[in-house]
Design an enzyme around this catalytic site. Structure first.
Site, PDB file in Angstrom:
ATOM      1  N   ARG A 106       0.747  -1.068   0.117  1.00 18.41           N
ATOM      2  CA  ARG A 106      -0.208  -0.040   0.038  1.00 18.41           C
ATOM      3  C   ARG A 106       0.992   1.183  -0.075  1.00 18.41           C
ATOM      4  O   ARG A 106       2.229   1.145   0.696  1.00 18.41           O
ATOM      5  CB  ARG A 106      -0.692   0.190   1.212  1.00 18.41           C
ATOM      6  N   THR A 380      -9.807   0.818  -9.566  1.00 16.59           N
ATOM      7  CA  THR A 380      -8.940  -0.192  -8.981  1.00 16.59           C
ATOM      8  C   THR A 380      -9.034  -1.169  -9.665  1.00 16.59           C
ATOM      9  O   THR A 380     -10.027  -1.382 -10.671  1.00 16.59           O
ATOM     10  CB  THR A 380      -9.521  -0.364  -7.379  1.00 16.59           C
ATOM     11  N   THR A 398      -4.215  -0.615  -7.173  1.00 18.20           N
ATOM     12  CA  THR A 398      -4.950   0.838  -7.336  1.00 18.20           C
ATOM     13  C   THR A 398      -4.151   1.987  -7.394  1.00 18.20           C
ATOM     14  O   THR A 398      -3.312   2.110  -6.762  1.00 18.20           O
ATOM     15  CB  THR A 398      -6.188   1.062  -6.394  1.00 18.20           C
ATOM     16  N   ASN A 400      -6.304   4.443  -6.856  1.00 20.91           N
ATOM     17  CA  ASN A 400      -7.568   4.976  -6.310  1.00 20.91           C
ATOM     18  C   ASN A 400      -8.802   5.276  -7.443  1.00 20.91           C
ATOM     19  O   ASN A 400      -9.091   4.483  -7.936  1.00 20.91           O
ATOM     20  CB  ASN A 400      -7.269   6.145  -5.317  1.00 20.91           C
ATOM     21  N   SER A 452     -10.213  -0.561   1.427  1.00 19.15           N
ATOM     22  CA  SER A 452     -11.308  -1.368   1.462  1.00 19.15           C
ATOM     23  C   SER A 452     -10.670  -2.852   0.612  1.00 19.15           C
ATOM     24  O   SER A 452     -11.811  -3.738   0.386  1.00 19.15           O
ATOM     25  CB  SER A 452     -12.527  -1.047   0.995  1.00 19.15           C
ATOM     26  N   GLY A 472     -13.959  -1.029  -6.623  1.00 23.14           N
ATOM     27  CA  GLY A 472     -15.272  -0.856  -6.114  1.00 23.14           C
ATOM     28  C   GLY A 472     -15.466  -0.041  -5.093  1.00 23.14           C
ATOM     29  O   GLY A 472     -16.584   0.294  -4.398  1.00 23.14           O
TER      30      GLY A 472
END
Ligand code: DON
Length: 570
Positions: A106, A380, A398, A400, A452, A472
């Site tokens: 991340r 994503t 992703t 974002n 998420s 999503g």
């Protein structure tokens, strides 16, 4: 009490019928027929990446080789989400040791980031600052993340895997209809920065279907990564180009931020659902815990009394999601910065939470903060891969929102993420997905923003059963949860599972989202009678799922018919 259906025996029967119904219902042309593969399978968001993955299986690559090549290829052919300028999570099972691990790559907040960086002097959130341009970007993790995976488990040479993507960027690829439409929708945003317009608006227009999109600067960067590994991105010329981009556009990522970026192997969230063992992503993703809460809250109910599209089930599912998402807003953030309560999946705690459920009335989310509808930004991307050795790889990564910060690093050819918006930029103020947070997810230097993303693996009797995940935003978690329930409790086939109409609730805003045109008017009326605020939204998410037959190990990948993905294998 519970119904467990032998789904493994129903696939061939239902597959063809559902293909026809699904294609008609969704008006899609690229829906997959169920195929079975012996050696390896892949489901991704573009046919080019899926084909490259299938060819690598044919050449003897394993699931990790394929995952790395698919991830890098998507950075070229799926520019709205595929990336080297973003970050993500991998959930993997090593077939040899049978160990399940997660890799956190991340993005991190730059060291100069601070809690109020997106606020004006009156402490109001400045429009667009956390989503558009250089300041919106976290320090990217994708390149070293994919390298780490390859180093731990890959078998084919790194240069070859990256080289595939580099030469695609160099010689170009043919833009398909759906990508052309995507470019057209984002034309204004893509013209915001000259560096981005140079690539995605050649001659002032977005590429059309059938055009060849060539990305020379991206190719140069990828060739460097091919020959130097992560150093080709985090050091030297590429790092300097990022630094210049930051200086030009008032960003704060420094060469030191790039050099010190690190990935983390983390233990997965693991829990039982019926007889299945489910592994998903731990914090800094909220995915595993919230998925676990939703499934464990639903678990004791006898779903054989309902159908998968009945108002009773939708109500039950969304009420449990409401409870789980309320916890998300309060308790979850980067575990390296915030002490996450340990009992969020404890059965006594969940029993108490479940006690709040009223089968005929919608719960009331505390409307303390202004809710905004979750906007439809679909970018994503997830890919699922597995092979005959029992290796399983689920990766969601992703930048974002679509095309991330919309800012391409000049000379390096890739888009930077706008992941800083996943932090809580101000307590109680919703982010682009309508999600609210506070202390646990406030901005701090070096911290990872709450996600998420929920790459997920399901095992049955110790054997691989499902690899799945989706984009999503906040809906990722409910899409994955519904897929698991629909497949295992309602006995849907893999194709039915992926194409099944979706519902979503995330506590705030207090809205029950239903996939547009997919639910009967009687269902809507009953849900309204229960007290739900209903909003229909267009077909969303892009589920990539692989089912593995417990008896013979055959792998059956399915790509969401809503988007332009495809499945394949060897
Ligand atoms: O990490 C997250 O949860 C978000 N940045 C994911 C964004 C996303 O899924 C956008 N596309 N649908």
């Amino acid at each position: 009490m519970k119904s467990t259906i032998d789904y493994t025996k129903r696939i061939v029967l239902n597959g063809t019928l559902l293909f026809l119904l699904g294609a008609l219902f969704l008006g899609c042309s690229n829906f997959n027929i169920t195929n079975y593969y012996e050696n390896g399978a892949v489901a991704s968001s573009t046919p080019i990446a899926t084909k490259i993955g299938s060819d690598l299986f044919r050449q003897g690559g394993n699931a990790f080789d394929v995952a790395v090549a698919v991830g890098l290829t998507l950075a070229v052919v799926h520019p709205e989400a595929g990336n080297i300028g973003g970050g993500g999570f991998a959930l993997i099972r090593d077939g040899k040791s049978k160990e399940v691990r997660t890799l956190d790559f991340r993005e991190k907040a730059p060291m100069a980031a601070h809690q109020d960086m997106f606020l004006d002097n009156d402490s109001n959130v400045i429009d667009d600052l956390s989503t558009l341009g250089a300041l919106a970007s976290g320090v990217p993790g994708t390149v070293v993340g994919l390298y780490e995976l390859w180093e731990a488990y890959g078998t084919l040479p790194w240069e070859n895997l990256v080289g595939i993507a580099a030469s695609l960027a160099d010689s170009g690829f043919i833009v398909d209809q759906k990508l052309a439409e995507k470019f057209a929708v984002y034309k204004n945003e893509l013209s915001e920065f000259e560096e981005t317009a140079d690539i995605f608006l050649p001659g002032g227009n977005t590429p059309k279907a059938g055009d060849r999109l060539i990305q020379k600067d991206l190719a140069k960067t990828l060739y460097k990564i091919a020959s130097q590994g992560p150093d080709g991105f985090y050091k030297g010329e590429t790092a300097e180009l990022i630094d210049s981009c930051m200086k030009k556009y008032d960003g704060i990522i420094t060469t030191e931020d790039l050099e010190t970026y690190d990935v983390i192997w983390r233990k997965p969230i693991v829990f039982n659902f019926d007889s299945l063992l489910i592994y998903s992503m731990p914090p800094p993703s909220s995915g595993g815990i919230i998925l676990g809460q939703i499934l464990k809250l639903v678990e004791p109910f006898d779903l054989s009394r309902y159908t998968s599209q009945s108002p009773e089930f939708i109500h039950l599912f969304c009420e449990m999601s409401r409870l789980a998402f309320a916890d998300r807003s309060e308790h979850l953030g980067d575990p390296d910065y915030y002490a996450i309560p340990s009992g969020l999946l404890d059965s006594t705690y969940l029993d108490k939470r479940r006690g709040l459920f009223d089968p005929e009335h919608a719960g009331l989310s505390e409307i303390t903060f202004p809710g905004i509808p979750a906007i439809e930004s679909e970018e994503t991307t997830h890919f699922s891969v597995c092979d005959k050795h029992g290796n399983m790889v689920a990766i969601t990564y992703t930048i974002n929102t679509s095309f991330g910060s919309k800012l391409v690093v000049d000379g390096a050819g890739f888009l930077l993420n706008n992941e800083m918006d996943d932090f809580s930029v101000k307590p109680g103020v919703p982010n682009v997905f309508g999600l609210i947070g506070g202390e646990a997810n406030k901005i701090e230097p070096g911290k990872r923003m709450l996600s998420s993303m929920s790459p997920t693996l399901v095992l049955k009797n110790g054997k691989p059963l499902l690899v799945l995940g989706t984009p999503g935003g906040s809906k990722i978690i409910t899409v994955v949860a519904q897929a698991i329930i629909n497949f295992t409790r309602f006995g849907l086939t893999p194709i039915e599972t992926v194409s099944h109409p979706r519902c979503h609730h995330q506590w705030l805003p207090d809205i029950l989202y239903l996939e547009e045109g997919s639910f009967d008017i009687n269902v809507l009326q009953t849900l309204i009678r229960y007290g739900h605020n209903i909003k229909e939204i267009s077909h969303y998410s892009d589920l990539q799922l692989i089912y593995i037959d417990e008896d013979n190990g055959l792998m059956s990948p399915v790509s969401d018919p809503r988007k332009r993905g495809s499945s394949g294998g060897y």
